[in-house]
Enzyme design. Structure first.
Site, PDB file in Angstrom:
ATOM      1  N   HIS A  76      -3.353  -8.410  -8.451  1.00 42.37           N
ATOM      2  CA  HIS A  76      -3.017  -7.294  -9.329  1.00 42.37           C
ATOM      3  C   HIS A  76      -3.864  -7.279 -10.596  1.00 42.37           C
ATOM      4  CE1 HIS A  76       0.335  -7.163  -6.528  1.00 42.37           C
ATOM      5  NE2 HIS A  76       0.173  -5.872  -6.693  1.00 42.37           N
TER       6      HIS A  76
ATOM      7  N   GLU B 274       3.933  -2.237   4.310  1.00 45.29           N
ATOM      8  CA  GLU B 274       3.012  -3.290   3.862  1.00 45.29           C
ATOM      9  C   GLU B 274       3.333  -4.643   4.482  1.00 45.29           C
ATOM     10  OE1 GLU B 274       2.765  -3.116  -0.416  1.00 45.29           O
ATOM     11  OE2 GLU B 274       4.896  -2.806  -0.650  1.00 45.29           O
TER      12      GLU B 274
ATOM     13  N   ASP C 135      -1.152  -5.550   0.696  1.00 47.86           N
ATOM     14  CA  ASP C 135      -0.211  -6.521   1.236  1.00 47.86           C
ATOM     15  C   ASP C 135      -0.264  -6.578   2.753  1.00 47.86           C
ATOM     16  OD1 ASP C 135       1.099  -7.876  -0.890  1.00 47.86           O
ATOM     17  OD2 ASP C 135       1.966  -5.958  -1.470  1.00 47.86           O
TER      18      ASP C 135
ATOM     19  N   CYS D   3      -2.203   3.907   0.181  1.00 48.99           N
ATOM     20  CA  CYS D   3      -2.399   3.743  -1.265  1.00 48.99           C
ATOM     21  C   CYS D   3      -2.932   2.356  -1.615  1.00 48.99           C
ATOM     22  CB  CYS D   3      -1.105   4.037  -2.024  1.00 48.99           C
ATOM     23  SG  CYS D   3       0.214   2.882  -1.649  1.00 48.99           S
TER      24      CYS D   3
END
Ligand code: PEP
Ligand code: MG
Length: 585
Positions: free
Chosen positions: A191, A433, A457, A504
């Site tokens: 992240h 995910e 993920d 996404c």
């Protein structure tokens, strides 16, 4: 000149000076204080020492009660060190003689002492080095606070060099001063890396030994396209890179003209091209970059930049701002995706052993219902200000989804009872995910209004590769046939049930994958705002038939190497200017 090879995580190139943010030692730049200000520094030192001694006293007493006299000795040793006049006197002398800040004097004196301990033949001394660092950090915390304060000393634009950076650190960067970053550790879709892309600054992770070589103020080039950091670049390299920066700027400028044009293929198929955001204010960037709305709002970043759980009202205001800025365009709010590398571990008393497989995301919310309900209330209240969709992250089985929906219904009833306005028809979706969600997608089709594939993920869980670990980053590949097969299955099944599905994950913003995703049947992509023009350019250059043929060929290979070589080759023909390559996995 020294060249460090790492993993490119955010594209672009920057030439700047280094600012070392040393994780363990909180490296502090040397700073002179004005003549006459030494006394004030002495007072700061005394106050910090006193506060540290008080901490240690409390900790010693607590340890004595809970763990016994033996354990308490550690703190007694720390207290002894801090009370030792030879250490304290030397720090104080340094402040006066060199006219420096108290924190720099503390740092330097501790470093000298640690070196002496390390050089001792007796191992008893060497094992005490960690205690010294611990003690140093305690005093520094009282002088300058945590990293944020260290960063606040950054008063000139620079490149951050650190052993590792947490998403919270990246999220609190003083934006105008951080031109890029480079870390020893980290993986392609951590992240922190995602945040670099949101800030649109070049970043390279996994450089392994860079922090050992870099010093504050060193000249450096960060090449976020090729994944290289160059310390003390020579003239020729500087010239080459200056040219490269100019070319990239010219290309970006040429893409600006696509802003008001649709994301439509040459055969007229409209693609919904959206942006991923971490803060409401970024809705503006999405629209300025030519996006049609927001496909993913990572709301947990409200936590990451705060020292407390954002209240219902604080959240409501943020979500309402989103609705206002979006002006009726698509807006997908994702419920808190906390845990793993986001926030909870840093604050936890006992960190999890395996946090990516632990209490993260929807699981965390379902075990913290008051927090979850506060968020759902805030989100629903905001739906009265404009159309919004709500999406649950990391759903791994149907029961989990049903439980989340049940709580949402409870919250709706509460709001109704209280006479608070919200949109009862709010669309509810989930992220795909985990492999379990992808394999069982047909069951979820009866439960949700939309899906969004989170490849960041999905890749890590399908291939069993930690997305934040530089040691296995070569195994982290969105082009792996197993990942392709899952995405294909999700797109195919969702189409059969007439459920819209988007992507996404970072892969959606990588132009090497655009044709593949369209060919697999996706018609909505949500990407980092700065990537919108690049992806739009590809969409506007291809037709769906071509994409479908490409997807069929890509899915026929049995190794990720063949897939990625093929995708790269095809993408190069459509958007040759991007051949520097990006790495979204
Ligand atoms: C993903 O996993 O692809 C995703 C978009 O969510 P995040 O990166 O926030 O985990
Ligand atoms: Mg995710």
């Amino acid at each position: 000149m020294e060249i460090f090879k790492g993993i490119p995580v955010s594209s672009g190139v920057v030439i700047a000076r280094v600012f070392v943010l040393d994780d363990v030692h909180v490296r502090i730049p040397k700073r002179q204080v004005p003549a006459g200000a030494e006394q004030a520094e002495q007072v700061r030192l005394e106050t910090a020492l006193k506060a540290s001694l008080e901490d240690l006293d409390a900790m010693r007493r607590h340890a004595e009660e809970e763990l016994g006299a033996e354990a308490a000795k550690i703190f007694a040793f720390h207290q002894g060190m801090l009370a030792d006049p030879s250490l304290v006197k030397l720090i104080a002398e340094r402040i006066t003689k060199e006219r420096v800040t108290a924190e720099w004097a503390v740092q330097e004196q501790f470093r000298l002492l640690a070196k002496r301990f390390e050089a001792m033949a007796d191992p008893a001394f060497r094992t005490k080095v960690d205690d010294l660092w611990d003690l140093e950090r305690r005093v520094l915390r009282h002088l300058i606070g945590e990293h944020r304060s260290a960063l606040s000393r950054l008063d000139q634009p620079a490149v951050i060099v650190a052993s590792d950076l947490t998403p919270s650190q990246a999220a609190t960067f003083p934006r105008s001063h951080v031109l890029g970053f480079c870390t020893d550790l980290g993986g392609p879709t951590s992240h922190t890396a995602i945040f670099a892309r949101a800030l649109d600054i070049p970043a390279v992770v996994g450089c392994e030994t860079l922090t050992q070589a870099a010093e504050d103020g060193d000249p450096i080039i960060i090449d976020g396209d090729r994944g290289v950091a160059i310390l003390h670049p020579d003239e020729k390299t500087l010239e080459e890179y200056s040219g490269y920066i100019k070319e990239a700027q010219a290309f970006a400028l040429s893409l600006a003209e696509l802003k008001d044009l649709g994301a439509v293929t040459t055969d007229g198929v409209e693609i919904e091209l959206l942006g991923n955001i971490e803060f409401a204010s970024e809705v503006r960037s999405v629209l300025e970059d030519g996006g049609a709305g927001v496909g993913l709002f990572r709301t947990e970043f409200l936590w990451l930049t705060s020292d407390h759980e954002p209240t219902e009202q604080e959240q409501f205001e943020e979500y309402r701002l989103c609705a206002e800025l979006a002006g009726g365009k698509t807006m997908v709010l994702r419920t808190f995706d906390l845990g793993a590398d986001k926030a909870t571990q840093e604050r936890a008393g006992t960190p999890e052993r395996n946090p990516f497989l632990g209490l993260r995301s929807i699981r965390y919310c379902l075990q913290n219902l008051p927090l979850f309900k506060r968020q759902l209330r805030a989100m629903l209240r905001a739906t009265a200000s404009g159309p919004m969709k709500i999406m649950f992250p990391l759903v791994s089985n149907v029961m989990e989804l049903r439980q989340a929906k049940m709580i949402l219904r409870d919250v709706m009833e509460d709001l109704e009872d209280e006479g608070i306005a919200f949109d009862r028809e709010t669309k509810i979706g989930m992220m795909v995910e985990t492999p379990s969600a992808a394999i069982m997608v047909h069951s979820f089709c009866r439960e949700v209004d939309f899906f969004s594939i989170g490849t960041n993920d999905l890749i890590q869980y399908t291939l069993a590769v930690d997305r934040t670990n530089e040691r296995v980053s070569k195994l982290y590949s969105g082009a792996d046939p197993a990942v392709l097969r899952l995405m294909k299955e999700v797109a195919r099944t969702a189409k059969r049930f007439n459920i819209p599905v988007s992507c996404c994950g970072e892969l959606a913003g990588d132009t090497q994958y655009t044709m593949l995703l369209l060919g697999l049947g996706l018609r909505t992509l949500s990407v980092t705002p700065s990537r919108i023009p690049y992806v739009k350019r590809v969409i506007r250059s291809v037709d769906i038939g071509k994409c479908e043929r490409l997807a069929r060929t890509a899915c026929s290979f049995d190794s990720d190497r063949q897939v990625i070589a093929y995708l790269r080759d095809q993408a190069r023909k459509v958007i040759p200017e991007e051949s520097g390559g990006r790495s979204a996995g």
